[in-house]
Motif scaffolding. Sequence first.
Motif, PDB file in Angstrom:
ATOM      1  N   ALA A   1      12.111   9.271  10.862  1.00 14.64           N
ATOM      2  CA  ALA A   1      12.010  10.342   9.870  1.00 14.64           C
ATOM      3  C   ALA A   1      12.518   9.924   8.488  1.00 14.64           C
ATOM      4  CB  ALA A   1      12.783  11.571  10.347  1.00 14.64           C
ATOM      5  N   GLN A   2      12.999   8.704   8.358  1.00 10.93           N
ATOM      6  CA  GLN A   2      13.513   8.232   7.077  1.00 10.93           C
ATOM      7  C   GLN A   2      12.394   8.189   6.040  1.00 10.93           C
ATOM      8  OE1 GLN A   2      16.881   7.661   6.544  1.00 10.93           O
ATOM      9  NE2 GLN A   2      16.883   8.556   8.596  1.00 10.93           N
ATOM     10  N   THR A   3      12.766   8.292   4.785  1.00 12.04           N
ATOM     11  CA  THR A   3      11.780   8.269   3.709  1.00 12.04           C
ATOM     12  C   THR A   3      11.484   6.852   3.219  1.00 12.04           C
ATOM     13  OG1 THR A   3      13.511   8.627   2.050  1.00 12.04           O
ATOM     14  CG2 THR A   3      12.376  10.588   2.935  1.00 12.04           C
ATOM     15  N   TYR A   4      12.162   5.870   3.767  1.00  8.97           N
ATOM     16  CA  TYR A   4      11.895   4.471   3.406  1.00  8.97           C
ATOM     17  C   TYR A   4      10.463   4.147   3.827  1.00  8.97           C
ATOM     18  CZ  TYR A   4      13.509  -0.188   2.114  1.00  8.97           C
ATOM     19  OH  TYR A   4      13.707  -1.368   1.458  1.00  8.97           O
ATOM     20  N   PRO A   5       9.710   3.401   3.039  1.00 13.40           N
ATOM     21  CA  PRO A   5       8.308   3.126   3.377  1.00 13.40           C
ATOM     22  C   PRO A   5       8.172   2.470   4.768  1.00 13.40           C
ATOM     23  CG  PRO A   5       8.822   2.364   1.163  1.00 13.40           C
ATOM     24  CD  PRO A   5      10.113   2.766   1.782  1.00 13.40           C
ATOM     25  N   PRO A   6       7.383   3.048   5.642  1.00 14.02           N
ATOM     26  CA  PRO A   6       7.237   2.514   7.002  1.00 14.02           C
ATOM     27  C   PRO A   6       6.775   1.060   7.049  1.00 14.02           C
ATOM     28  CG  PRO A   6       6.245   4.685   6.854  1.00 14.02           C
ATOM     29  CD  PRO A   6       6.621   4.274   5.454  1.00 14.02           C
ATOM     30  N   ASP A   7       6.003   0.635   6.053  1.00  9.56           N
ATOM     31  CA  ASP A   7       5.556  -0.759   6.045  1.00  9.56           C
ATOM     32  C   ASP A   7       6.662  -1.724   5.626  1.00  9.56           C
ATOM     33  OD1 ASP A   7       5.410   0.313   3.413  1.00  9.56           O
ATOM     34  OD2 ASP A   7       4.066  -1.305   2.817  1.00  9.56           O
ATOM     35  N   MET A  43      10.335  -0.883  -8.835  1.00 15.47           N
ATOM     36  CA  MET A  43      11.106  -1.891  -8.126  1.00 15.47           C
ATOM     37  C   MET A  43      10.500  -2.110  -6.742  1.00 15.47           C
ATOM     38  SD  MET A  43      15.168  -2.031  -7.473  1.00 15.47           S
ATOM     39  CE  MET A  43      15.497  -1.574  -5.792  1.00 15.47           C
ATOM     40  N   ASN A  44      10.354  -3.361  -6.350  1.00 12.99           N
ATOM     41  CA  ASN A  44       9.812  -3.716  -5.044  1.00 12.99           C
ATOM     42  C   ASN A  44      10.914  -3.592  -3.990  1.00 12.99           C
ATOM     43  OD1 ASN A  44       8.100  -4.588  -3.093  1.00 12.99           O
ATOM     44  ND2 ASN A  44       8.099  -6.722  -3.734  1.00 12.99           N
ATOM     45  N   GLN A  45      10.682  -2.757  -2.978  1.00 12.78           N
ATOM     46  CA  GLN A  45      11.701  -2.544  -1.954  1.00 12.78           C
ATOM     47  C   GLN A  45      11.648  -3.653  -0.911  1.00 12.78           C
ATOM     48  OE1 GLN A  45      10.600   1.552  -0.979  1.00 12.78           O
ATOM     49  NE2 GLN A  45      12.578   2.152  -1.800  1.00 12.78           N
ATOM     50  N   PRO A  46      12.819  -4.119  -0.462  1.00 12.84           N
ATOM     51  CA  PRO A  46      12.861  -5.173   0.547  1.00 12.84           C
ATOM     52  C   PRO A  46      12.508  -4.628   1.932  1.00 12.84           C
ATOM     53  CG  PRO A  46      15.089  -4.451   0.052  1.00 12.84           C
ATOM     54  CD  PRO A  46      14.157  -3.731  -0.899  1.00 12.84           C
ATOM     55  N   THR A  47      12.085  -5.534   2.794  1.00 14.85           N
ATOM     56  CA  THR A  47      11.851  -5.160   4.184  1.00 14.85           C
ATOM     57  C   THR A  47      13.203  -5.061   4.884  1.00 14.85           C
ATOM     58  OG1 THR A  47       9.721  -6.277   4.198  1.00 14.85           O
ATOM     59  CG2 THR A  47      10.745  -5.864   6.339  1.00 14.85           C
ATOM     60  N   VAL A  48      13.367  -4.001   5.646  1.00 13.19           N
ATOM     61  CA  VAL A  48      14.614  -3.745   6.362  1.00 13.19           C
ATOM     62  C   VAL A  48      14.317  -3.720   7.858  1.00 13.19           C
ATOM     63  CG1 VAL A  48      16.450  -2.044   6.770  1.00 13.19           C
ATOM     64  CG2 VAL A  48      15.571  -2.404   4.456  1.00 13.19           C
ATOM     65  N   SER A  49      15.147  -4.421   8.633  1.00 12.66           N
ATOM     66  CA  SER A  49      15.036  -4.393  10.088  1.00 12.66           C
ATOM     67  C   SER A  49      16.245  -3.677  10.668  1.00 12.66           C
ATOM     68  CB  SER A  49      14.986  -5.819  10.659  1.00 12.66           C
ATOM     69  OG  SER A  49      13.818  -6.473  10.243  1.00 12.66           O
ATOM     70  N   VAL A  50      15.984  -2.731  11.559  1.00  9.71           N
ATOM     71  CA  VAL A  50      17.044  -2.010  12.257  1.00  9.71           C
ATOM     72  C   VAL A  50      16.933  -2.385  13.733  1.00  9.71           C
ATOM     73  CG1 VAL A  50      17.988   0.237  12.868  1.00  9.71           C
ATOM     74  CG2 VAL A  50      16.933  -0.096  10.625  1.00  9.71           C
ATOM     75  N   ILE A  51      18.000  -2.927  14.281  1.00 13.33           N
ATOM     76  CA  ILE A  51      18.022  -3.322  15.689  1.00 13.33           C
ATOM     77  C   ILE A  51      18.830  -2.281  16.453  1.00 13.33           C
ATOM     78  CG2 ILE A  51      18.545  -5.158  17.335  1.00 13.33           C
ATOM     79  CD1 ILE A  51      16.678  -6.016  14.993  1.00 13.33           C
ATOM     80  N   ARG A  75       3.625   2.107  14.073  1.00 13.03           N
ATOM     81  CA  ARG A  75       3.369   0.674  14.192  1.00 13.03           C
ATOM     82  C   ARG A  75       4.578  -0.187  13.852  1.00 13.03           C
ATOM     83  NH1 ARG A  75      -1.853  -0.884  11.121  1.00 13.03           N
ATOM     84  NH2 ARG A  75      -1.150  -2.851  11.991  1.00 13.03           N
ATOM     85  N   ASN A  76       5.573   0.384  13.217  1.00 16.59           N
ATOM     86  CA  ASN A  76       6.756  -0.381  12.835  1.00 16.59           C
ATOM     87  C   ASN A  76       7.824  -0.403  13.923  1.00 16.59           C
ATOM     88  OD1 ASN A  76       7.222   2.386  12.419  1.00 16.59           O
ATOM     89  ND2 ASN A  76       8.667   2.024  10.748  1.00 16.59           N
ATOM     90  N   LEU A  77       7.540   0.182  15.077  1.00 18.57           N
ATOM     91  CA  LEU A  77       8.490   0.229  16.188  1.00 18.57           C
ATOM     92  C   LEU A  77       8.140  -0.869  17.195  1.00 18.57           C
ATOM     93  CD1 LEU A  77      10.801   1.682  17.669  1.00 18.57           C
ATOM     94  CD2 LEU A  77       9.106   3.264  18.596  1.00 18.57           C
ATOM     95  N   LYS A  78       9.128  -1.684  17.519  1.00 16.23           N
ATOM     96  CA  LYS A  78       8.949  -2.806  18.452  1.00 16.23           C
ATOM     97  C   LYS A  78       9.889  -2.648  19.648  1.00 16.23           C
ATOM     98  CE  LYS A  78       6.614  -5.047  15.177  1.00 16.23           C
ATOM     99  NZ  LYS A  78       5.718  -4.147  14.572  1.00 16.23           N
ATOM    100  N   TYR A  79       9.506  -3.231  20.774  1.00 15.45           N
ATOM    101  CA  TYR A  79      10.322  -3.188  21.989  1.00 15.45           C
ATOM    102  C   TYR A  79      10.582  -4.603  22.468  1.00 15.45           C
ATOM    103  CZ  TYR A  79      11.766  -2.050  26.758  1.00 15.45           C
ATOM    104  OH  TYR A  79      12.471  -1.943  27.932  1.00 15.45           O
TER     105      TYR A  79
END
Length: 66
Positions: free
Chosen positions: A28-34, A1-9, A61-65
């Motif tokens: 530290a989550q196991t969800y794919p960083p990409d 199954m293709n996992q959706p992209t998740v954004s956490v604000i 690289r998945n962390l934004k400010y």
Amino acid sequence: MNQPTVSVIVLTYERKKLLEDCLHSLLAQTYPPDKLEIVVSDDGSRDGTRELVARLQATNRNLKYA
């Protein structure tokens, strides 16, 4: 199954220590960083929040400010 992209604000202001704990937990989550985007929205903190996020961005690289 293709996992959706998740954004956490994460909203923050002058809560560097709590933010650090929060970000370490999210990273530290196991969800794919990409497929996981973490955005820190800072309301002008002067407690080193920007520097904390910059340090963590060096290896996450998945962390934004904003």
